[in-house]
Design a protein around this motif. Structure first.
Motif, PDB file in Angstrom:
ATOM      1  N   GLY A   1       0.545  -1.212   0.217  1.00 37.98           N
ATOM      2  CA  GLY A   1       0.619   0.059  -0.256  1.00 37.98           C
ATOM      3  C   GLY A   1       0.910   1.179   0.082  1.00 37.98           C
ATOM      4  O   GLY A   1       0.186   1.843   0.448  1.00 37.98           O
ATOM      5  N   THR A   2       1.481   1.310  -0.404  1.00 35.23           N
ATOM      6  CA  THR A   2       2.512   2.254  -0.850  1.00 35.23           C
ATOM      7  C   THR A   2       3.508   2.269  -1.932  1.00 35.23           C
ATOM      8  O   THR A   2       2.940   2.396  -2.848  1.00 35.23           O
ATOM      9  CB  THR A   2       3.944   2.194   0.509  1.00 35.23           C
ATOM     10  OG1 THR A   2       4.852   3.282  -0.008  1.00 35.23           O
ATOM     11  CG2 THR A   2       4.650   0.954   0.008  1.00 35.23           C
ATOM     12  N   VAL A   3       4.467   3.871  -2.271  1.00 34.43           N
ATOM     13  CA  VAL A   3       5.014   3.615  -3.689  1.00 34.43           C
ATOM     14  C   VAL A   3       6.828   3.196  -3.429  1.00 34.43           C
ATOM     15  O   VAL A   3       7.306   2.701  -2.291  1.00 34.43           O
ATOM     16  CB  VAL A   3       5.042   5.019  -3.495  1.00 34.43           C
ATOM     17  CG1 VAL A   3       2.823   6.058  -3.445  1.00 34.43           C
ATOM     18  CG2 VAL A   3       6.061   6.251  -2.466  1.00 34.43           C
ATOM     19  N   PRO A   4       7.104   2.165  -4.871  1.00 38.06           N
ATOM     20  CA  PRO A   4       8.602   2.245  -4.649  1.00 38.06           C
ATOM     21  C   PRO A   4       9.204   2.862  -3.802  1.00 38.06           C
ATOM     22  O   PRO A   4      10.079   2.345  -2.863  1.00 38.06           O
ATOM     23  CB  PRO A   4       8.766   2.091  -5.638  1.00 38.06           C
ATOM     24  CG  PRO A   4       7.282   2.363  -6.461  1.00 38.06           C
ATOM     25  CD  PRO A   4       6.379   3.044  -5.477  1.00 38.06           C
ATOM     26  N   GLY A   5       9.417   4.042  -3.460  1.00 38.87           N
ATOM     27  CA  GLY A   5      10.112   5.011  -2.921  1.00 38.87           C
ATOM     28  C   GLY A   5      10.422   4.639  -1.350  1.00 38.87           C
ATOM     29  O   GLY A   5      11.291   4.351  -1.142  1.00 38.87           O
ATOM     30  N   GLN A   6       9.290   4.513  -1.589  1.00 37.17           N
ATOM     31  CA  GLN A   6       8.777   4.039   0.464  1.00 37.17           C
ATOM     32  C   GLN A   6       9.585   2.427   0.725  1.00 37.17           C
ATOM     33  O   GLN A   6      10.251   2.271   1.886  1.00 37.17           O
ATOM     34  CB  GLN A   6       7.937   3.923   0.929  1.00 37.17           C
ATOM     35  CG  GLN A   6       6.833   5.289   0.783  1.00 37.17           C
ATOM     36  CD  GLN A   6       7.829   6.119   1.786  1.00 37.17           C
ATOM     37  OE1 GLN A   6       8.230   6.044   2.629  1.00 37.17           O
ATOM     38  NE2 GLN A   6       8.321   7.535   1.099  1.00 37.17           N
ATOM     39  N   LEU A   7      10.015   1.631   0.171  1.00 40.24           N
ATOM     40  CA  LEU A   7      10.767   1.040   0.126  1.00 40.24           C
ATOM     41  C   LEU A   7      12.005   0.286   0.170  1.00 40.24           C
ATOM     42  O   LEU A   7      12.707  -0.362   0.690  1.00 40.24           O
ATOM     43  CB  LEU A   7      10.077  -0.617  -0.532  1.00 40.24           C
ATOM     44  CG  LEU A   7       8.538  -0.476  -0.711  1.00 40.24           C
ATOM     45  CD1 LEU A   7       8.512  -2.426  -1.652  1.00 40.24           C
ATOM     46  CD2 LEU A   7       8.128  -1.545   0.284  1.00 40.24           C
ATOM     47  N   ARG A   8      12.337   1.623  -0.508  1.00 44.27           N
ATOM     48  CA  ARG A   8      14.137   1.502  -0.466  1.00 44.27           C
ATOM     49  C   ARG A   8      14.653   1.557   0.657  1.00 44.27           C
ATOM     50  O   ARG A   8      14.587   1.860   1.192  1.00 44.27           O
ATOM     51  CB  ARG A   8      14.724   2.639  -1.757  1.00 44.27           C
ATOM     52  CG  ARG A   8      16.087   3.050  -1.756  1.00 44.27           C
ATOM     53  CD  ARG A   8      16.510   4.155  -2.828  1.00 44.27           C
ATOM     54  NE  ARG A   8      15.492   4.283  -4.126  1.00 44.27           N
ATOM     55  CZ  ARG A   8      14.567   4.558  -3.876  1.00 44.27           C
ATOM     56  NH1 ARG A   8      14.209   5.912  -3.639  1.00 44.27           N
ATOM     57  NH2 ARG A   8      13.821   4.750  -5.089  1.00 44.27           N
ATOM     58  N   GLY A   9      15.931   0.918   0.772  1.00 43.07           N
ATOM     59  CA  GLY A   9      15.899   0.523   2.156  1.00 43.07           C
ATOM     60  C   GLY A   9      15.816  -0.150   3.422  1.00 43.07           C
ATOM     61  O   GLY A   9      16.491  -1.037   4.433  1.00 43.07           O
ATOM     62  N   ARG A  10      14.621  -0.614   2.627  1.00 41.30           N
ATOM     63  CA  ARG A  10      14.348  -1.823   3.949  1.00 41.30           C
ATOM     64  C   ARG A  10      14.206  -3.139   3.309  1.00 41.30           C
ATOM     65  O   ARG A  10      15.111  -3.257   1.945  1.00 41.30           O
ATOM     66  CB  ARG A  10      12.621  -1.494   3.859  1.00 41.30           C
ATOM     67  CG  ARG A  10      12.066  -0.514   4.143  1.00 41.30           C
ATOM     68  CD  ARG A  10      10.435   0.011   3.883  1.00 41.30           C
ATOM     69  NE  ARG A  10       9.972  -1.280   5.510  1.00 41.30           N
ATOM     70  CZ  ARG A  10       8.306  -1.929   5.155  1.00 41.30           C
ATOM     71  NH1 ARG A  10       7.880  -1.285   4.694  1.00 41.30           N
ATOM     72  NH2 ARG A  10       7.931  -2.924   6.098  1.00 41.30           N
ATOM     73  N   ASN A  11      14.347  -3.772   3.831  1.00 42.69           N
ATOM     74  CA  ASN A  11      14.649  -5.547   4.213  1.00 42.69           C
ATOM     75  C   ASN A  11      13.850  -6.760   3.842  1.00 42.69           C
ATOM     76  O   ASN A  11      12.743  -6.614   4.023  1.00 42.69           O
ATOM     77  CB  ASN A  11      15.388  -6.456   5.413  1.00 42.69           C
ATOM     78  CG  ASN A  11      16.811  -6.658   5.213  1.00 42.69           C
ATOM     79  OD1 ASN A  11      16.277  -7.920   4.578  1.00 42.69           O
ATOM     80  ND2 ASN A  11      17.451  -7.313   5.061  1.00 42.69           N
TER      81      ASN A  11
END
Length: 235
Positions: free
Chosen positions: A74-84
């Motif tokens: 439920g988010t945008v691609p940039g919000q996943l960057r850096g997550r594992n």
């Protein structure tokens, strides 16, 4: 995909606290397409692919994700960057993850399936699927970046309980839905009035409803009667 590099040594991006830092040599998620116009083509293609995809470091840190992957959260691609990835998806079998970690340590470059589950952000329901992990990039780079493709296992829709009424019962319900009396239903089907009432009583007990109107309504909900037919007819 662990808390360090595949061989257990601290990653170049590790600042000693077990978490990847922003330093170290950057890995371009476009991999072999990082140079020239090919990088833009790769990123445009990634955005348009409907399959959820992420490129990550060997320990699982997401470098880039496409909109289809971000939509699972439920988010945008940039919000996943850096997550594992291991914070996003829960492997169903640790052995599959151990096999991947060992393969990366040995420098093998094969595709590895990992069964995962997660909670969909759209409705909170638990989802299941398979992450296909594929080492990518320059073969001389160790450990390699990982391309993760998610295949969502769609939950099969519950079959309509069409078998909850026999053919005779379905015909009785269809005639009742059309306004036929008990006597006329019996005449049309070669049953006595008691025979018709017998079937209607059984249906009422089975479906836990009272009255002919409720029986007819329940028949439509269960898919016993066709919603597109008039006069009413069995589905």
């Amino acid at each position: 995909m662990d808390n360090g590099t595949a061989d257990g040594a601290p990653d170049a991006d590790d600042d000693g606290d077990g978490k990847p830092s922003c330093g170290g040599a950057p890995i371009d998620p476009a991999g072999p397409y990082a140079g020239g116009p090919w990088r833009n083509y790769f990123l445009i293609l990634l955005d348009r692919i409907p399959t959820p995809i992420a490129v990550c470091r060997a320990h699982g840190e997401v470098l880039i994700a496409n909109p289809a992957m971000a939509a699972q959260w439920g988010t945008v691609p940039g919000q996943l960057r850096g997550r594992n990835l291991l914070d996003l998806f829960e492997p169903r079998a640790k052995a599959q993850l151990d096999r991947l970690t060992e393969a990366l340590r040995l420098g093998r470059r094969s595709r590895y399936p990992v069964e995962v589950r997660w909670r969909d952000a759209s409705d909170g329901a638990e989802r299941e699927g398979e992450l296909t992990i594929d080492p990518v990039g320059d073969p001389s780079v160790h450990p390699p970046a990982l391309l993760a493709l998610l295949r969502v296992r769609e939950s099969a829709p519950s079959p309509a309980p069409r078998g909850s009424a026999s053919p005779v019962e379905a015909r009785i319900l269809a005639l009742a839905a059309g306004g036929a009396t008990t006597a006329s239903i019996g005449t049309a089907l070669g049953l006595t009035v008691d025979g018709v009432n017998y079937h209607l009583t059984r249906l009422a007990r089975r479906w836990r409803v009272q009255g002919r109107t409720a029986l007819v309504a329940r028949a439509y909900v269960l898919g016993v009667l066709s919603p597109d037919s008039w006069p009413p007819a069995p589905a």
